[in-house]
Motif scaffolding. Structure first.
Motif, PDB file in Angstrom:
ATOM      1  N   LYS A  14       0.808  -1.221   0.000  1.00 19.85           N
ATOM      2  CA  LYS A  14       0.000   0.000   0.000  1.00 19.85           C
ATOM      3  C   LYS A  14       0.842   1.273   0.000  1.00 19.85           C
ATOM      4  O   LYS A  14       0.291   2.376   0.025  1.00 19.85           O
ATOM      5  CB  LYS A  14      -0.916   0.003   1.229  1.00 19.85           C
ATOM      6  N   ALA A  15       2.155   1.141  -0.023  1.00 19.55           N
ATOM      7  CA  ALA A  15       3.043   2.300   0.074  1.00 19.55           C
ATOM      8  C   ALA A  15       2.904   3.221  -1.133  1.00 19.55           C
ATOM      9  O   ALA A  15       2.387   2.837  -2.185  1.00 19.55           O
ATOM     10  CB  ALA A  15       4.486   1.832   0.209  1.00 19.55           C
ATOM     11  N   SER A  16       3.397   4.432  -0.967  1.00 22.50           N
ATOM     12  CA  SER A  16       3.379   5.416  -2.040  1.00 22.50           C
ATOM     13  C   SER A  16       4.738   5.424  -2.727  1.00 22.50           C
ATOM     14  O   SER A  16       5.758   5.738  -2.101  1.00 22.50           O
ATOM     15  CB  SER A  16       3.066   6.807  -1.466  1.00 22.50           C
ATOM     16  N   TYR A  17       4.757   5.071  -3.995  1.00 21.62           N
ATOM     17  CA  TYR A  17       6.003   5.109  -4.761  1.00 21.62           C
ATOM     18  C   TYR A  17       5.697   5.064  -6.249  1.00 21.62           C
ATOM     19  O   TYR A  17       4.592   4.742  -6.658  1.00 21.62           O
ATOM     20  CB  TYR A  17       6.932   3.955  -4.370  1.00 21.62           C
ATOM     21  N   ARG A  18       6.709   5.369  -7.036  1.00 26.57           N
ATOM     22  CA  ARG A  18       6.570   5.345  -8.492  1.00 26.57           C
ATOM     23  C   ARG A  18       7.813   4.718  -9.089  1.00 26.57           C
ATOM     24  O   ARG A  18       8.926   5.191  -8.883  1.00 26.57           O
ATOM     25  CB  ARG A  18       6.383   6.763  -9.035  1.00 26.57           C
ATOM     26  N   LEU A  19       7.610   3.627  -9.818  1.00 31.70           N
ATOM     27  CA  LEU A  19       8.691   2.947 -10.520  1.00 31.70           C
ATOM     28  C   LEU A  19       8.266   2.720 -11.961  1.00 31.70           C
ATOM     29  O   LEU A  19       7.097   2.464 -12.228  1.00 31.70           O
ATOM     30  CB  LEU A  19       9.012   1.589  -9.874  1.00 31.70           C
ATOM     31  N   THR A  20       9.216   2.796 -12.868  1.00 40.19           N
ATOM     32  CA  THR A  20       8.920   2.441 -14.257  1.00 40.19           C
ATOM     33  C   THR A  20       8.795   0.924 -14.344  1.00 40.19           C
ATOM     34  O   THR A  20       9.239   0.197 -13.444  1.00 40.19           O
ATOM     35  CB  THR A  20      10.043   2.908 -15.190  1.00 40.19           C
ATOM     36  N   PRO A  21       8.217   0.391 -15.425  1.00 42.25           N
ATOM     37  CA  PRO A  21       8.163  -1.066 -15.567  1.00 42.25           C
ATOM     38  C   PRO A  21       9.534  -1.720 -15.470  1.00 42.25           C
ATOM     39  O   PRO A  21       9.671  -2.787 -14.859  1.00 42.25           O
ATOM     40  CB  PRO A  21       7.545  -1.252 -16.963  1.00 42.25           C
TER      41      PRO A  21
END
Length: 288
Positions: A14-21
């Motif tokens: 449920k954490a907030s993060y952004r990663l590309t594929p």
């Protein structure tokens, strides 16, 4: 041979993060190597080779060492915001801001990189006895959208119920969308609909979704999902069969919820949409 498994604490899911594929694949390839039968330290190195990466991407020889190395470097710079209640109790929440990876070792001549998790990350990946989510690495191998990967994990957390309702504002934060897609129709068109389409075509789950309002404002997204059935065997009809009215929800891959297009078209009722016919057939097959 057992399939590599991904284990994550629910707080990390449920954490907030952004990663590309590409960054997601490197991270998952490392997580799949974590030993769950004994404690580990932040000194353990995890290897990812060009071959490993290519297998996850599904691009074969087109994957290069530079592509892998560049994605690893970006991953090193990413933050993850983990919010949880101390000891899992009470209303007071705490947020930990940390990184995924503390160091990278490049071994270009060997076509591989080595990563170390940060010390703060280890409790969310190892010695998990409760409040965790598990799925096979192969479940997300064909997904090319980072939003689809995140949505798959969020649904897997509630896999036993087949239902998950999330606040739109929370989802924006979890996916770290920032100021992107402030209008709901753009969020649906650019994030939700493509992610759901990919899950229906390339994951073990079939997924449907709808909106829920609070007052006059659409505030929540409601996801209904389940395991795809085994391929339904199509019987050869005698004579020409009648084809139902297949609506615009037609899947470009030729299948929906794991049911081949030809089967849906043969068994759809007159006036029944493609989507409704697929769900009806799915339900019927589960009760056979």
């Amino acid at each position: 041979m057992n399939k590599p498994q991904i284990y994550k604490s629910n707080a990390l899911i449920k954490a907030s993060y952004r990663l590309t594929p590409a960054e997601q694949r490197i991270m998952l390839a490392c997580i799949a190597q974590v030993r769950r039968d004994k404690p580990i330290t932040d000194e353990v190195l995890y290897d990812v080779t060009v071959a490993d990466y290519a297998a996850l991407v599904g691009t074969g020889s087109h994957s290069t060492y530079k592509e892998l190395a560049d994605a690893a470097l970006r991953l090193k710079r990413r933050e993850v915001w983990i919010t949880e209640r101390p000891n899992g109790e009470g209303s007071h929440e705490e947020t930990l801001i940390t990184g995924w990876v503390q160091s990278i070792r490049y071994r270009k001549n060997e076509g591989r990189i080595q990563l170390r998790f940060t010390k703060d990350m280890l409790p969310y990946l190892t010695q998990l006895t409760e409040q965790f989510t598990r799925y096979a690495l192969s479940d997300v191998a064909k997904l090319t959208s980072s939003h689809a990967m995140r949505l798959y994990e969020l649904l897997c957390q509630w896999r036993d119920t087949g239902h998950r309702e999330v606040e739109i504002d929370w989802l924006r934060d979890a996916f770290q969308l920032g100021d992107k897609y402030p209008v709901l129709k753009d969020l649906k068109r650019r994030v939700i609909e493509p992610a759901v389409t990919q899950l229906n075509e390339h994951s073990p789950l079939w997924v449907k979704w709808e909106q829920r309002k609070t007052g006059r404002r659409v505030s929540h997204l409601v996801f209904t999902f389940g395991e795809k059935t085994k391929k339904i065997v199509q019987k050869t009809p005698k004579g020409k069969s009648r084809t139902g009215n297949i609506g615009k929800n037609h899947s470009t891959s030729g299948a929906m919820y794991g049911i081949p297009q030809s089967v849906i078209e043969k068994k759809a009722f007159p006036g029944e949409s493609y989507d409704d016919a697929a769900l009806r057939l799915l339900g019927e097959s589960q009760h056979e």
